[in-house]
Design an enzyme around this catalytic site. Sequence first.
Site, PDB file in Angstrom:
ATOM      1  N   GLY A  12       0.777  -1.139  -0.036  1.00  0.00           N
ATOM      2  CA  GLY A  12      -0.133  -0.135  -0.085  1.00  0.00           C
ATOM      3  C   GLY A  12       0.829   1.191   0.101  1.00  0.00           C
ATOM      4  CE1 TYR A  15      -1.089  12.105   2.899  1.00  0.00           C
ATOM      5  CE2 TYR A  15      -3.343  10.954   3.226  1.00  0.00           C
ATOM      6  CZ  TYR A  15      -2.877  12.039   2.862  1.00  0.00           C
ATOM      7  OH  TYR A  15      -3.478  12.853   2.200  1.00  0.00           O
ATOM      8  CG  ASN A  39      -0.565   1.683  -4.282  1.00  0.00           C
ATOM      9  OD1 ASN A  39      -0.950   1.594  -3.268  1.00  0.00           O
ATOM     10  ND2 ASN A  39      -1.068   2.650  -5.003  1.00  0.00           N
ATOM     11  CD  GLU A 169     -11.860  18.046   6.070  1.00  0.00           C
ATOM     12  OE1 GLU A 169     -11.453  17.073   5.502  1.00  0.00           O
ATOM     13  OE2 GLU A 169     -10.976  18.981   6.362  1.00  0.00           O
ATOM     14  CB  ALA A 316      -2.986  12.253   6.791  1.00  0.00           C
TER      15      ALA A 316
END
Lengths: 403, 403
Positions: A12, A15, A39, A169, A316
């Site tokens: 992966g 972050y 990934n 958000e 993150a």
Amino acid sequence: MTVNKPKVVILGAGYAGLKTAVDLQKKLGINEAAITLVNKNSYHYESTWLHEAAAGTLHHDKMCVDIKSLLNSKVTFVQDTVTDIKKDEQKVILENGELEYDYLVVSLGFESETFGIKGLKEHAFSIANINACREIREHMEYMFSKYRTEQRDELLTIVVGGAGFTGIEFLGELGNRIPQLCEEYAVPREKVRLICVEAAPMVLPGFDSDLVEYAVAHLEKKGVEFKIGTAIKECTPEGIVVAKGEEVEEIKAATVVWAAGVRGSSLVEKAGFNAVRGRVMVTGDLRLPEDDKVFIIGDCAAIMNPENDRPYPPTAQIALQEAEVCAKNVAVLVRGKGEMTEFKFDNKGTVCSLGHDDAMGVVFGKKIYGWKASFMKKVIDNRSLFLLGGAGLVMKKGKFKVF
Amino acid sequence: MTVNKPKVVILGAGYAGLKTAVDLQKKLGINEAAITLVNKNSYHYESTWLHEAAAGTLHHDKMCVDIKSLLNSKVTFVQDTVTDIKKDEQKVILENGELEYDYLVVSLGFESETFGIKGLKEHAFSIANINACREIREHMEYMFSKYRTEQRDELLTIVVGGAGFTGIEFLGELGNRIPQLCEEYAVPREKVRLICVEAAPMVLPGFDSDLVEYAVAHLEKKGVEFKIGTAIKECTPEGIVVAKGEEVEEIKAATVVWAAGVRGSSLVEKAGFNAVRGRVMVTGDLRLPEDDKVFIIGDCAAIMNPENDRPYPPTAQIALQEAEVCAKNVAVLVRGKGEMTEFKFDNKGTVCSLGHDDAMGVVFGKKIYGWKASFMKKVIDNRSLFLLGGAGLVMKKGKFKVF
């Protein structure tokens, strides 16, 4: 090349995984380890910006980074999808092959969690990845274009499930985006309904009430209707059914976006790790309790917050800090010398954006609002880029047009 | 103001109606007549550019003109929808009122004609107006975005029904648009199918075979598959069923655009005028044979071509020429003096665009291809603007970025 140099495999490039790879390629010499990063996509994306891609306020090109551009020759990049982890055989199964490892870093990120609510998987969107967000953006725009020919009000109703960080958000971005869509399709703004449904009795749990009030007031001014303490019972092709106590209501809506639940990757469970909703309670040095060859970081790792005895929410910020410690510890194991580092979260604060020009949050223990918070949010976004790709990446993808 | 000045009512602000209004306001003094122009929208649009809005290669703002900006105080503009014409009472019924007239100009434009093909009205789009084209544009883009999450090939299949002028020009634009969509959604170009189905045995009837071959070769190079002599039997939510002779085939396609039939406004029939598919065979001075107070021009008028004894196809060119004659004749009637003018079509040629950088056609009797034709097409487009709004409108909306 040494034949028997230890094999480090990182799964992966979010972050956590990407930062681990980037740190390891700095720390280790080319003959010390064979590092492989796996990934699904050729790109990393800033997952904390996904709500902007979904709203259509920021193009995904601005939030995607070609992974190879951040790696040097010490890291081999494999674009493939992980299908299983066989820890007893020290091997990772990919769609198109398999990889052996001596040390494994599992940083497979999050998935949407629908808690078994009927119809949600089939009929609601979720802010899950670039593809899903692009589809949300286009779906909403298509519904506006359809309204001009079909005139059905529900085409202009957008339901956001969840008043947590992502939901708020996303609503903030929609507050900016809806007027643009209204102009493009000659739709009166008052025809558009933006509804936020939240089962919990509050908005943005974890934030102080004055920050929450600021956010709610801002979003209400932008036309958001809040239905708090209201649970989504079912999602249908026509909209949602909600319940507040005994009261059941059907809301017709062409767009339903589920932003109320995330969980760690289901691969973690498939691999047989001891996990709750895809999250593993890791050791102090970020390893799987039952296997010291396997690190788990990012959204699949659960780390307790001693202050309230609950796991830290996956962000993150914590993922990047975990990656730093993980890279240090992998280097210790590879070299067979040095001390393992214990992870300790250093919370620098959290800012919740409310569109491109407003925000609120806590930074270094201080509450901030409005343009200052909006500015800090962009500083934080740019800092993530800096940690992954240095100043060059900030120049390329950073958020500068603050005012 | 004179109380009893003649009332002239113009229905529709397409090329024909708007040009008539613009000419009349130049010809007539403010006390000579009360001129009223009725249109559903506040804007006129360049209907010959609609295929560009549908493909998404030109934004509709570039093709819409605020009607009032082209009128002076001699013309009253009424934004309303015509629902009926009562010629025996000399009155027009609108959704929100009615208007009496002494002289009426019917320039209500075209509608899509589906010839009763099953499911076409329900499941196919048509390049009919700004709203419909905006929806086509967004629909295609939404299907591309969906493909990234659902991976069903038919999401990327676009069927265009008809290889006449509109179909071919639309395909030309798609040839430019599809690569952009492929880039935006990271879709391999070879996954996208562009299929043109035409029941007639030929492409672009009315054009010489070398021009047709040029167009077909160009479009095939851009990836268009032609199915000629093939009729659409049915349109379903999943795609279309076609037949070539005995052979029946089902084509799965998420987007079907019907571009094979137009007819005059159905209001013409509702009003009881003697019409075939909404088109009235008018007198030499462009009036209804049974009522000399009523002019019919544009797509609702049929005028015979003496060369082949068939009606001229409805185009912007002929509509603009009819409007010139119509305005002259209305002025004669209003003043009660002068000679009525007979309409005679002066065919300056036709250019069919094949995307923004290629075209073919006949201009002043000469065949042209490629960039020359593409240039001429833009000259023709700008000329239409000039006829409606003079040099100012050409500056505002004209097509200049030729190369």
